[in-house]
Design a protein around this motif. Structure first.
Motif, PDB file in Angstrom:
ATOM      1  N   UNK A 176       0.817  -1.244   0.032  1.00 24.73           N
ATOM      2  CA  UNK A 176       0.071  -0.037   0.135  1.00 24.73           C
ATOM      3  C   UNK A 176       0.971   1.310   0.054  1.00 24.73           C
ATOM      4  N   UNK A 177       0.420   2.155  -0.503  1.00 21.83           N
ATOM      5  CA  UNK A 177       0.939   3.629  -0.518  1.00 21.83           C
ATOM      6  C   UNK A 177       1.085   4.272   1.121  1.00 21.83           C
ATOM      7  N   UNK A 178       2.077   4.640   1.398  1.00 28.19           N
ATOM      8  CA  UNK A 178       2.210   5.184   2.828  1.00 28.19           C
ATOM      9  C   UNK A 178       1.700   6.663   2.791  1.00 28.19           C
ATOM     10  N   UNK A 179       0.667   6.693   3.702  1.00 29.71           N
ATOM     11  CA  UNK A 179      -0.004   7.923   3.786  1.00 29.71           C
ATOM     12  C   UNK A 179       0.508   8.725   5.179  1.00 29.71           C
ATOM     13  N   UNK A 180       1.178   9.843   4.694  1.00 26.71           N
ATOM     14  CA  UNK A 180       2.174  10.740   5.440  1.00 26.71           C
ATOM     15  C   UNK A 180       1.145  11.867   6.274  1.00 26.71           C
ATOM     16  N   UNK A 181       0.079  11.939   5.777  1.00 30.09           N
ATOM     17  CA  UNK A 181      -0.809  12.990   6.246  1.00 30.09           C
ATOM     18  C   UNK A 181      -2.348  12.670   5.872  1.00 30.09           C
ATOM     19  N   UNK A 182      -3.434  12.925   6.578  1.00 32.49           N
ATOM     20  CA  UNK A 182      -4.677  12.676   6.245  1.00 32.49           C
ATOM     21  C   UNK A 182      -5.504  12.355   7.530  1.00 32.49           C
ATOM     22  N   UNK A 183      -6.392  11.566   7.426  1.00 36.23           N
ATOM     23  CA  UNK A 183      -7.246  11.111   8.608  1.00 36.23           C
ATOM     24  C   UNK A 183      -6.502  10.952   9.803  1.00 36.23           C
ATOM     25  N   UNK A 184      -6.777  11.249  10.914  1.00 39.92           N
ATOM     26  CA  UNK A 184      -6.201  10.946  12.190  1.00 39.92           C
ATOM     27  C   UNK A 184      -7.018  10.021  13.025  1.00 39.92           C
ATOM     28  N   UNK A 185      -6.363   9.760  13.920  1.00 39.40           N
ATOM     29  CA  UNK A 185      -7.168   8.951  14.907  1.00 39.40           C
ATOM     30  C   UNK A 185      -6.239   9.060  16.377  1.00 39.40           C
ATOM     31  N   UNK A 186      -7.062   9.155  17.533  1.00 42.99           N
ATOM     32  CA  UNK A 186      -6.456   8.894  18.786  1.00 42.99           C
ATOM     33  C   UNK A 186      -5.789   7.817  18.979  1.00 42.99           C
ATOM     34  N   UNK A 187      -4.389   7.768  19.508  1.00 40.26           N
ATOM     35  CA  UNK A 187      -3.833   6.552  19.818  1.00 40.26           C
ATOM     36  C   UNK A 187      -3.047   6.704  21.265  1.00 40.26           C
ATOM     37  N   UNK A 188      -2.553   5.558  21.853  1.00 39.27           N
ATOM     38  CA  UNK A 188      -2.039   5.860  23.023  1.00 39.27           C
ATOM     39  C   UNK A 188      -0.946   4.628  23.232  1.00 39.27           C
ATOM     40  N   UNK A 189      -0.138   4.794  24.228  1.00 39.10           N
ATOM     41  CA  UNK A 189       1.072   3.662  24.456  1.00 39.10           C
ATOM     42  C   UNK A 189       0.863   3.785  26.101  1.00 39.10           C
ATOM     43  N   UNK A 190       0.624   2.634  26.530  1.00 40.48           N
ATOM     44  CA  UNK A 190       0.603   2.104  27.892  1.00 40.48           C
ATOM     45  C   UNK A 190      -0.230   3.054  28.787  1.00 40.48           C
ATOM     46  N   UNK A 191      -1.186   3.619  28.231  1.00 39.06           N
ATOM     47  CA  UNK A 191      -2.114   4.449  29.056  1.00 39.06           C
ATOM     48  C   UNK A 191      -1.576   5.767  29.596  1.00 39.06           C
ATOM     49  N   UNK A 192      -0.169   5.871  29.140  1.00 39.22           N
ATOM     50  CA  UNK A 192       0.558   7.103  29.594  1.00 39.22           C
ATOM     51  C   UNK A 192       0.813   8.132  28.650  1.00 39.22           C
ATOM     52  N   UNK A 193       0.771   7.906  27.210  1.00 40.87           N
ATOM     53  CA  UNK A 193       1.123   8.689  26.290  1.00 40.87           C
ATOM     54  C   UNK A 193      -0.054   8.713  25.293  1.00 40.87           C
ATOM     55  N   UNK A 194      -0.722   9.974  25.117  1.00 36.76           N
ATOM     56  CA  UNK A 194      -1.880   9.869  24.231  1.00 36.76           C
ATOM     57  C   UNK A 194      -1.528  10.895  23.131  1.00 36.76           C
ATOM     58  N   UNK A 195      -1.713  10.390  21.804  1.00 40.31           N
ATOM     59  CA  UNK A 195      -1.428  11.515  20.852  1.00 40.31           C
ATOM     60  C   UNK A 195      -2.356  10.979  19.694  1.00 40.31           C
ATOM     61  N   UNK A 196      -1.874  11.321  18.430  1.00 39.53           N
ATOM     62  CA  UNK A 196      -2.493  11.159  17.209  1.00 39.53           C
ATOM     63  C   UNK A 196      -1.793  10.266  16.195  1.00 39.53           C
ATOM     64  N   UNK A 197      -2.423   9.491  15.318  1.00 39.64           N
ATOM     65  CA  UNK A 197      -1.625   8.917  14.209  1.00 39.64           C
ATOM     66  C   UNK A 197      -2.375   8.917  12.856  1.00 39.64           C
ATOM     67  N   UNK A 198      -1.687   8.858  11.570  1.00 34.95           N
ATOM     68  CA  UNK A 198      -2.160   9.041  10.668  1.00 34.95           C
ATOM     69  C   UNK A 198      -2.985   7.369  10.049  1.00 34.95           C
ATOM     70  N   UNK A 199      -4.115   7.266   9.962  1.00 33.59           N
ATOM     71  CA  UNK A 199      -4.601   6.186   9.505  1.00 33.59           C
ATOM     72  C   UNK A 199      -4.279   5.911   8.368  1.00 33.59           C
ATOM     73  N   UNK A 200      -3.651   4.507   7.963  1.00 31.67           N
ATOM     74  CA  UNK A 200      -3.187   4.031   6.872  1.00 31.67           C
ATOM     75  C   UNK A 200      -4.351   3.351   5.974  1.00 31.67           C
ATOM     76  N   UNK A 201      -4.132   2.843   4.739  1.00 30.26           N
ATOM     77  CA  UNK A 201      -5.169   2.385   3.881  1.00 30.26           C
ATOM     78  C   UNK A 201      -5.938   1.313   4.685  1.00 30.26           C
TER      79      UNK A 201
END
Length: 285
Positions: free
Chosen positions: A80-105
């Motif tokens: 698949x083509x890498x999406x470097x920007x576009x639709x975002x979704x909230x993501x987290x690591x260990x319940x201590x870091x919360x941010x966003x990621x770019x949803x891929x195909x």
């Protein structure tokens, strides 16, 4: 006296999937460029780990020319083509870091979900991703657990394996620990624990903290199956870290102080050592 050198450089394009050894890599503020820039998440956006889904270890990801290829034994390859920007979704690591990621195909979500037997999605770091690490040298980190680099040494593995074999177990490979840089030439096991600042190739590296190990080293990185108590059982006999809550350690976490190229075979030059018997990292938490 033997010369310490870079014995291996490993990139993990997708957090939790198999590592890709390379002969040379560019290192930036967040570590090996292209390392853990992608992450597998559950429907709530929490990262999915080999801790609970060991089968991830047997999935492979390769990125070239803005295309990510996912593959596994017995499965059709997906590109698949890498999406470097576009639709975002909230993501987290260990319940201590919360941010966003770019949803891929969505095709990647479907492929991964089928291989892992559960609904998951694939995300990439955002263009503005800015996440500090912690420790003596904080640095930056992508979707890694908390630091830019994980560094181990061959002498540490040799020492561990000697103990495992003595206890009646089988020696394990270095990939169980999923390091970014492996060092050869240090005669004493765990010399890396005492390195405050070092240079590898063009790269200046600063010690962050000991690497406290979870259950992942018990996963066979070729088959994606848990193999039993080793190496955790043996590490627990001599590598307990009271200052880190009693966990067991192997290797160090580190920050990139000055970026550049690092190549297998580069000499390792230690500029500053941590005094024997001390560890400044716990006080920084």
């Amino acid at each position: 006296m033997s010369v310490a050198r870079v014995a291996a450089v490993i990139r993990y394009p997708v957090k939790g999937l198999t590592g890709v050894p390379v002969e040379q890599a560019q290192l930036g503020p967040a570590g090996v460029v292209g390392d853990r820039e992608f992450m597998v998440v559950d429907p709530d956006g929490a990262f999915v780990s080999q801790r609970s889904v060991p089968a991830m270890a047997a999935l492979r990801a390769a990125i070239a020319d803005d295309v990510i290829r996912l593959s596994a034994a017995g499965a059709d390859e997906l590109a698949i083509d890498v999406r470097y920007d576009g639709k975002r979704r909230d993501v987290s690591l260990f319940g201590t870091w919360f941010g966003q990621g770019i949803a891929q195909d969505a095709a990647a979500d479907e492929w991964l979900s089928e291989q892992l037997g559960r609904p998951v999605g694939l995300v990439r770091i955002t263009p503005e991703h800015d996440r500090p690490g912690w420790g003596v040298h904080r640095g930056q980190v992508g979707f890694g657990d908390a630091h830019a680099l994980l560094i181990t040494s061959l002498s540490s593995l040799d020492g561990l394996n000697a103990r495992i074999v003595e206890r009646g177990g089988e020696a394990i490979p270095m990939n169980r620990f999923r390091p970014n840089l492996v060092v050869s030439g240090w005669p004493e096991p765990h010399t890396e624990d005492s390195v405050l600042r070092m240079r590898a190739g063009e790269v200046e590296i600063g010690y962050s903290a000991r690497s406290i190990r979870c259950a992942v080293p018990t996963v066979d990185q070729d088959t994606g199956r848990k193999t039993g108590p080793e190496p955790t059982r043996t590490l627990a006999s001599y590598r307990r870290e009271p200052a880190y809550g009693g966990g067991v350690s192997f290797g160090i976490k580190a920050a990139v102080l000055t970026g550049g190229l690092v190549t297998v075979g580069d000499e390792i030059l230690v500029h500053e050592w941590i005094p024997d018997g001390t560890d400044p990292a716990p006080a920084t938490r």
